[in-house]
Write a protein that holds these residues in place. Sequence first.
Motif, PDB file in Angstrom:
ATOM      1  N   THR A 283       0.675  12.091 -24.854  1.00 25.25           N
ATOM      2  CA  THR A 283       1.750  10.902 -25.365  1.00 25.25           C
ATOM      3  C   THR A 283       0.648   9.950 -26.429  1.00 25.25           C
ATOM      4  N   ALA A 284      -0.658   9.797 -26.325  1.00 21.59           N
ATOM      5  CA  ALA A 284      -1.276   8.918 -27.042  1.00 21.59           C
ATOM      6  C   ALA A 284      -1.326   9.181 -28.485  1.00 21.59           C
ATOM      7  N   GLU A 285      -1.162   8.050 -29.166  1.00 20.72           N
ATOM      8  CA  GLU A 285      -1.058   8.285 -30.723  1.00 20.72           C
ATOM      9  C   GLU A 285      -2.395   8.463 -31.154  1.00 20.72           C
ATOM     10  N   GLU A 286      -3.531   8.559 -30.663  1.00 15.58           N
ATOM     11  CA  GLU A 286      -4.756   8.651 -31.330  1.00 15.58           C
ATOM     12  C   GLU A 286      -4.877  10.059 -31.387  1.00 15.58           C
ATOM     13  N   TYR A 287      -4.252  10.796 -30.737  1.00 16.37           N
ATOM     14  CA  TYR A 287      -4.382  12.477 -31.075  1.00 16.37           C
ATOM     15  C   TYR A 287      -3.487  13.064 -32.023  1.00 16.37           C
ATOM     16  N   GLY A 288      -2.554  12.184 -32.652  1.00  7.10           N
ATOM     17  CA  GLY A 288      -1.915  12.614 -33.740  1.00  7.10           C
ATOM     18  C   GLY A 288      -2.319  13.541 -34.664  1.00  7.10           C
ATOM     19  N   ASP A 289      -3.262  13.272 -34.828  1.00  6.29           N
ATOM     20  CA  ASP A 289      -4.242  13.947 -36.117  1.00  6.29           C
ATOM     21  C   ASP A 289      -4.804  15.297 -36.066  1.00  6.29           C
ATOM     22  N   PHE A 290      -4.579  15.757 -34.540  1.00  4.25           N
ATOM     23  CA  PHE A 290      -4.968  17.052 -34.243  1.00  4.25           C
ATOM     24  C   PHE A 290      -3.815  18.026 -33.944  1.00  4.25           C
ATOM     25  N   VAL A 291      -2.618  17.520 -34.227  1.00  6.37           N
ATOM     26  CA  VAL A 291      -1.446  18.598 -34.278  1.00  6.37           C
ATOM     27  C   VAL A 291      -1.526  19.742 -35.130  1.00  6.37           C
ATOM     28  N   ASP A 292      -2.116  19.724 -36.101  1.00 11.34           N
ATOM     29  CA  ASP A 292      -2.275  20.966 -37.085  1.00 11.34           C
ATOM     30  C   ASP A 292      -3.554  21.652 -36.810  1.00 11.34           C
ATOM     31  N   CYS A 293      -4.275  21.221 -35.787  1.00  8.98           N
ATOM     32  CA  CYS A 293      -5.751  21.963 -35.780  1.00  8.98           C
ATOM     33  C   CYS A 293      -5.324  23.161 -34.610  1.00  8.98           C
ATOM     34  N   TYR A 294      -6.451  24.054 -34.821  1.00  7.45           N
ATOM     35  CA  TYR A 294      -6.887  25.031 -33.811  1.00  7.45           C
ATOM     36  C   TYR A 294      -7.423  24.195 -32.622  1.00  7.45           C
ATOM     37  N   LEU A 295      -6.954  24.260 -31.249  1.00  7.67           N
ATOM     38  CA  LEU A 295      -7.489  23.275 -30.246  1.00  7.67           C
ATOM     39  C   LEU A 295      -8.111  24.070 -29.255  1.00  7.67           C
ATOM     40  N   SER A 296      -9.246  23.538 -28.728  1.00  4.74           N
ATOM     41  CA  SER A 296      -9.784  24.023 -27.525  1.00  4.74           C
ATOM     42  C   SER A 296      -9.645  22.785 -26.535  1.00  4.74           C
ATOM     43  N   VAL A 297      -8.837  22.755 -25.516  1.00  3.67           N
ATOM     44  CA  VAL A 297      -8.556  21.754 -24.662  1.00  3.67           C
ATOM     45  C   VAL A 297      -9.181  21.864 -23.209  1.00  3.67           C
ATOM     46  N   THR A 298     -10.003  20.819 -22.914  1.00  2.00           N
ATOM     47  CA  THR A 298     -10.419  20.539 -21.470  1.00  2.00           C
ATOM     48  C   THR A 298      -9.620  19.624 -20.844  1.00  2.00           C
ATOM     49  N   LEU A 299      -9.027  19.804 -19.692  1.00  2.00           N
ATOM     50  CA  LEU A 299      -8.106  19.161 -19.094  1.00  2.00           C
ATOM     51  C   LEU A 299      -9.276  18.506 -17.955  1.00  2.00           C
ATOM     52  N   THR A 300      -9.196  17.158 -17.706  1.00  2.00           N
ATOM     53  CA  THR A 300      -9.772  16.540 -16.602  1.00  2.00           C
ATOM     54  C   THR A 300      -8.970  15.949 -15.542  1.00  2.00           C
ATOM     55  N   ASP A 301      -7.543  16.329 -15.384  1.00  2.00           N
ATOM     56  CA  ASP A 301      -6.928  15.819 -14.108  1.00  2.00           C
ATOM     57  C   ASP A 301      -7.476  16.347 -12.892  1.00  2.00           C
ATOM     58  N   SER A 302      -7.362  15.637 -11.877  1.00  2.00           N
ATOM     59  CA  SER A 302      -7.851  15.907 -10.701  1.00  2.00           C
ATOM     60  C   SER A 302      -7.184  16.959  -9.801  1.00  2.00           C
ATOM     61  N   VAL A 303      -5.843  17.377 -10.292  1.00  2.00           N
ATOM     62  CA  VAL A 303      -5.146  18.460  -9.675  1.00  2.00           C
ATOM     63  C   VAL A 303      -4.875  19.225 -11.236  1.00  2.00           C
ATOM     64  N   ARG A 304      -4.942  20.493 -11.105  1.00  2.00           N
ATOM     65  CA  ARG A 304      -4.657  21.626 -12.253  1.00  2.00           C
ATOM     66  C   ARG A 304      -3.201  21.163 -12.586  1.00  2.00           C
ATOM     67  N   PRO A 305      -2.928  20.941 -13.767  1.00  2.00           N
ATOM     68  CA  PRO A 305      -1.372  20.707 -14.086  1.00  2.00           C
ATOM     69  C   PRO A 305      -0.957  22.062 -14.176  1.00  2.00           C
ATOM     70  N   VAL A 306       0.437  21.932 -13.717  1.00  2.00           N
ATOM     71  CA  VAL A 306       1.212  23.175 -13.944  1.00  2.00           C
ATOM     72  C   VAL A 306       1.824  23.413 -15.381  1.00  2.00           C
ATOM     73  N   ASP A 307       1.900  24.705 -15.619  1.00  2.00           N
ATOM     74  CA  ASP A 307       2.205  25.104 -17.204  1.00  2.00           C
ATOM     75  C   ASP A 307       1.713  24.486 -18.084  1.00  2.00           C
ATOM     76  N   ALA A 308       0.395  24.052 -18.155  1.00  2.00           N
ATOM     77  CA  ALA A 308      -0.173  23.380 -18.927  1.00  2.00           C
ATOM     78  C   ALA A 308      -0.269  23.825 -20.613  1.00  2.00           C
ATOM     79  N   MET A 309      -0.625  25.120 -20.538  1.00  2.00           N
ATOM     80  CA  MET A 309      -0.501  25.467 -21.805  1.00  2.00           C
ATOM     81  C   MET A 309       0.727  25.441 -22.690  1.00  2.00           C
ATOM     82  N   ARG A 310       1.901  25.796 -22.069  1.00  2.00           N
ATOM     83  CA  ARG A 310       3.153  25.504 -22.679  1.00  2.00           C
ATOM     84  C   ARG A 310       3.554  24.008 -22.945  1.00  2.00           C
TER      85      ARG A 310
END
Length: 382
Positions: A283-310
Motif C-alpha cells: 500500500t505505501a506510495e514510496e514503493y511505487g518506483d519498484f513496480v517494474d523491477c525484478y524484486l527480492s522481497v523479505t517479509l518481516t511480519d511476525s506471522v508468515r503471510p498466507v499466499d504472499a507471493m500471489r
Amino acid sequence: MRFLHTSDWHVGRTFHGADLLAEQDAVLAHLADVVTAEAVDVVLVSGDIYDRAVPSAEAVQVANRALARLRRAGAELVITSGNHDSAPRLGAFGDFAAAGGLHLRTAIDHIAEPVLLNDQHGPVAIYGIPYLEPEPSRHALGVPDAKGHNGVLTEAMHRIRGDLATREPGARSVVLAHAFVTGGQGTESERTIAVGGVEQVGGDVFDGVDYVALGHLHGPQTLAPHLRYSGSPLAYSFSESAQRKSVWLVELDAGGLADVRRHELPVPRRLAKLSGGIDRLLTAEEYGDFVDCYLSVTLTDSVRPVDAMRRLRERFPHTVHLDWQPENGNTTATLRYAEAVRGRPDSEIVRNFLDDCRGAPPTGTERKLLGLALESAGRGES
C-alpha cells in the motif's frame, strides 16, 4: 585499432525462473550501436556466449542476431568458449565463419594461432584461450605435471609468447581468456570452476601482452591497466543489483595499449530488494518506483503471510524471490524444519506444523482439521 571487450552473455539464462531472452536481445543490440558510434574495429567476447552447453533454439536465435548485428556494424569478431559453453558446438564451422569476419577460438590446438589483423601501425595478433578444464587440458597440452588452472594457463601463455616472438618486431598482442584471476571479485551468479579447492590463477601468468580481455567474473573490474574483466551485460543475481554493467573500449596505438574507456550499458529491467511487512509493501506510495523491477522481497511480519507471493505480484508483477524473516526474532519459526521437529512425537509435529512454519498457532478450524487427520491415521489426539 579499437576493440570492444565483452563477455559472459549467458544467452538463454533465466532469472529465478523468469525468461531473460528479451532483455538479452535488447542489451546485445545496443552493443552494435556502440560499434557504430565508436568506430570499433574488433569485438572480443571472452567466453560464455550461452548459459548451457546445449542451448535452446530460441537462445541460439538471440545469439545469432547479436553476432549478425555486430558484423553488419562493421566489426570483426573474435570469440572464445567459456565453462558454460560446449566448445565443439560453439566452434563448429569455424573455418567457414572466419571468412565472414567471425573468428572462433574454441580448440586447444589453436591457442598459439592468432587472428592477425592490421591497422596503420602494423599487425595485431589476437589470441583466444578457450576455457581450459585442468585435468583433460594438461594432457592435451602435453604437460601432465601441470597443476590446476594456473598450470594449464601458464602453458597456454608460454605457447602464445613463443608464437608472438616469431612475429615481426613491434607486433602488438591481445589475449582472450576465461578464468578466475587473483584479485577479481566474484558474485553469486558464476558457476565455480574450483579444482581441488583452487580456482584462481595469478595475474602474472598473462604478462607479456598488450591487453588481456578476461571473462568469467560477472562484475566489471580492473586488475591492472592491461588486465580487465568486462563482466556480464546483464545482472544474473541480486548480488549484482548495485553494479553498473558495461563494456571496455580499448585502443591500441603504435606503442601498444593507449587508452581504455568504460561504456555503461542500458538496464532493460532493474533489480531491487525490499523488506518490510506485507501490508505496507502493498500500500505505501514510496514503493511505487519498484513496480517494474525484478524484486527480492523479505517479509518481516511476525506471522508468515498466507499466499504472499500471489499478493505481492498483484502490485509487483516481477517479484521473483521471497523470504520471511520475522522482526520479532521468532527463532523457532526460522529454523530449518528438520531441526524444528527433531525429537517430537508424530502427534505433536502435526499439531504444531503451522506454528513451526509460519510462526503462529493453528486456528480453531485448523485444529479440527488436524485432529481429523490424526484420527484417520489411527493416531488420535494424545
